[in-house]
Design an enzyme around this catalytic site. Structure first.
Site, PDB file in Angstrom:
ATOM      1  N   TYR A   4       7.166 -33.118  34.007  1.00 59.26           N
ATOM      2  CA  TYR A   4       6.347 -31.954  33.630  1.00 59.26           C
ATOM      3  C   TYR A   4       7.250 -30.780  33.256  1.00 59.26           C
ATOM      4  O   TYR A   4       7.020 -30.098  32.239  1.00 59.26           O
ATOM      5  CB  TYR A   4       5.424 -31.604  34.808  1.00 59.26           C
ATOM      6  CG  TYR A   4       4.769 -30.248  34.705  1.00 59.26           C
ATOM      7  CD1 TYR A   4       3.709 -30.030  33.834  1.00 59.26           C
ATOM      8  CD2 TYR A   4       5.195 -29.182  35.506  1.00 59.26           C
ATOM      9  CE1 TYR A   4       3.096 -28.782  33.749  1.00 59.26           C
ATOM     10  CE2 TYR A   4       4.593 -27.944  35.423  1.00 59.26           C
ATOM     11  CZ  TYR A   4       3.547 -27.741  34.545  1.00 59.26           C
ATOM     12  OH  TYR A   4       2.955 -26.508  34.459  1.00 59.26           O
ATOM     13  N   MET A   5       8.294 -30.555  34.049  1.00 59.71           N
ATOM     14  CA  MET A   5       9.193 -29.432  33.757  1.00 59.71           C
ATOM     15  C   MET A   5       9.936 -29.663  32.439  1.00 59.71           C
ATOM     16  O   MET A   5      10.179 -28.716  31.677  1.00 59.71           O
ATOM     17  CB  MET A   5      10.191 -29.224  34.917  1.00 59.71           C
ATOM     18  CG  MET A   5       9.550 -28.797  36.220  1.00 59.71           C
ATOM     19  SD  MET A   5       8.518 -27.304  36.106  1.00 59.71           S
ATOM     20  CE  MET A   5       9.738 -26.039  35.791  1.00 59.71           C
TER      21      MET A   5
END
Ligand SMILES: NC(=O)c1ccc[n+]([C@@H]2O[C@H](COP(=O)([O-])OP(=O)(O)OC[C@H]3O[C@@H](n4cnc5c(N)ncnc54)[C@H](OP(=O)(O)O)[C@@H]3O)[C@@H](O)[C@H]2O)c1
Length: 216
Positions: free
Chosen positions: A130-131
Site C-alpha cells: 500500500y505504501m
C-alpha cells in the site's frame, strides 16, 4: 471552485461532502461507484456521478468535465489484496491525474499516507505494498503539471474531529480523526501556502486554517 471528489462514499469522503456542502464557495460533484450511492447523494441535493477508478481515463475524464479541482480520497481498503492496491491506489490515482490534466482541472488534492515519500520509514511495514502504491502515485502527482497538495495523514480515527491539527514531518502523535483530515482538505483548496506541497498531518493544537497558513 467546482470540486470533483473521488471516494465520496468513503469515511473521509463523507466528511468532505459535509464540509463542502456547508461551504458556499465551492460546488461539489461527488464521484461514486454505484447507482444506490448516487441516488442517496442526489436525494440530499448533491450532484453525483458514477465512475470507477478501474475504468478508463476517458470514463473518469467524462465524469470530471467542467471541474476546477479534484480531491482524491479513494482507496482499495484493507479488505482487498495487493492487486486492488495496484489497480486503485496506484493506477486508479494516476488515471485520475491524467483525467484532470485532460479536462483542465488544474488543482488536485491527494489524501495520501504519512511519509509515503520516505521508503526507509515503511521498509518493514506490514502494509508495504500500500505504501509503495501511495509513494508512486504521489511521485506522479508531484511530477505532473497539476497544482497539487499531498496530505500525509497518520492512522485515521473515527472519533469526532477537534478542528486542530499539526503539520510537518515529525510529530508526538501518530493519528488524526478522519473529520480533521477532511477539514484540512477542504481548507487547502484555495490556500496558496499548500500549493505544490507534501504535508504531513496529525492531530494537534493549531486550528486547521491557521496550521495551513503557517506553512513555508
Ligand atoms: N486507514 C488509514 O489509517 C489511512 C491512513 C492514511 C491514509 N489513508 C488514505 O485515506 C484515504 C481515505 O480513507 P478512508 O478511510 O476514507 O477510506 P474508505 O472509507 O475505505 O473509502 C475509500 C473509498 O474509495 C472508494 N473506492 C474504492 N475503489 C474504488 C474504485 N475502483 N473506483 C472508485 N472509488 C473506489 C470506495 O468506494 P465504495 O464506497 O463504493 O466502497 C470508498 O468510498 C484513502 O486514500 C486511504 O488510502 C488511510
Amino acid at each position: 471552485m467546482k470540486v470533483f471528489l473521488i471516494g465520496a462514499n468513503g469515511q473521509v469522503g463523507k466528511h468532505i461532502v459535509k464540509f463542502l456542502q456547508e461551504n458556499d464557495k465551492h460546488e461539489l460533484t461527488a464521484m461514486v461507484r454505484s447507482g444506490e450511492q448516487e441516488e442517496q447523494l442526489k436525494q440530499s441535493g448533491i450532484n453525483a456521478v458514477i465512475a470507477n477508478l478501474e475504468g478508463s481515463v476517458d470514463e473518469i475524464a467524462n465524469a470530471m468535465k467542467g471541474s476546477d479541482a479534484v480531491i482524491f480520497s479513494a482507496g482499495s481498503g484493507g479488505k482487498t489484496g495487493p492487486d486492488k492496491t495496484l489497480l486503485v491506489d496506484l493506477d486508479g490515482a494516476v488515471k485520475s491525474m491524467e483525467a484532470a490534466e485532460k479536462v483542465g482541472a488544474n488543482r488536485y488534492v491527494m489524501v495520501s499516507a504519512f511519509k509515503a515519500y520516505d521508503r526507509e520509514s515503511w521498509k518493514d511495514s506490514p502494509i508495504k505494498p500500500y505504501m509503495v502504491a501511495k509513494h508512486y502515485a504521489d511521485l506522479m502527482l508531484s511530477a505532473s503539471n497539476l497544482n497539487y497538495t499531498i496530505f500525509g495523514p497518520g492512522l485515521l480515527l473515527n472519533e469526532p474531529g477537534t478542528g486542530k491539527v499539526s503539520v510537518g514531518d515529525s510529530f508526538e502523535k501518530t493519528s488524526i480523526p478522519r473529520e480533521d483530515v477532511a477539514r484540512a482538505v477542504v481548507a487547502s483548496l484555495e490556500e496558496e501556502k499548500t500549493y505544490r506541497k507534501t504535508i504531513g498531518l496529525m492531530t494537534g493544537e493549531t486550528p486547521v486554517e491557521e496550521a495551513l497558513k503557517s506553512l513555508e
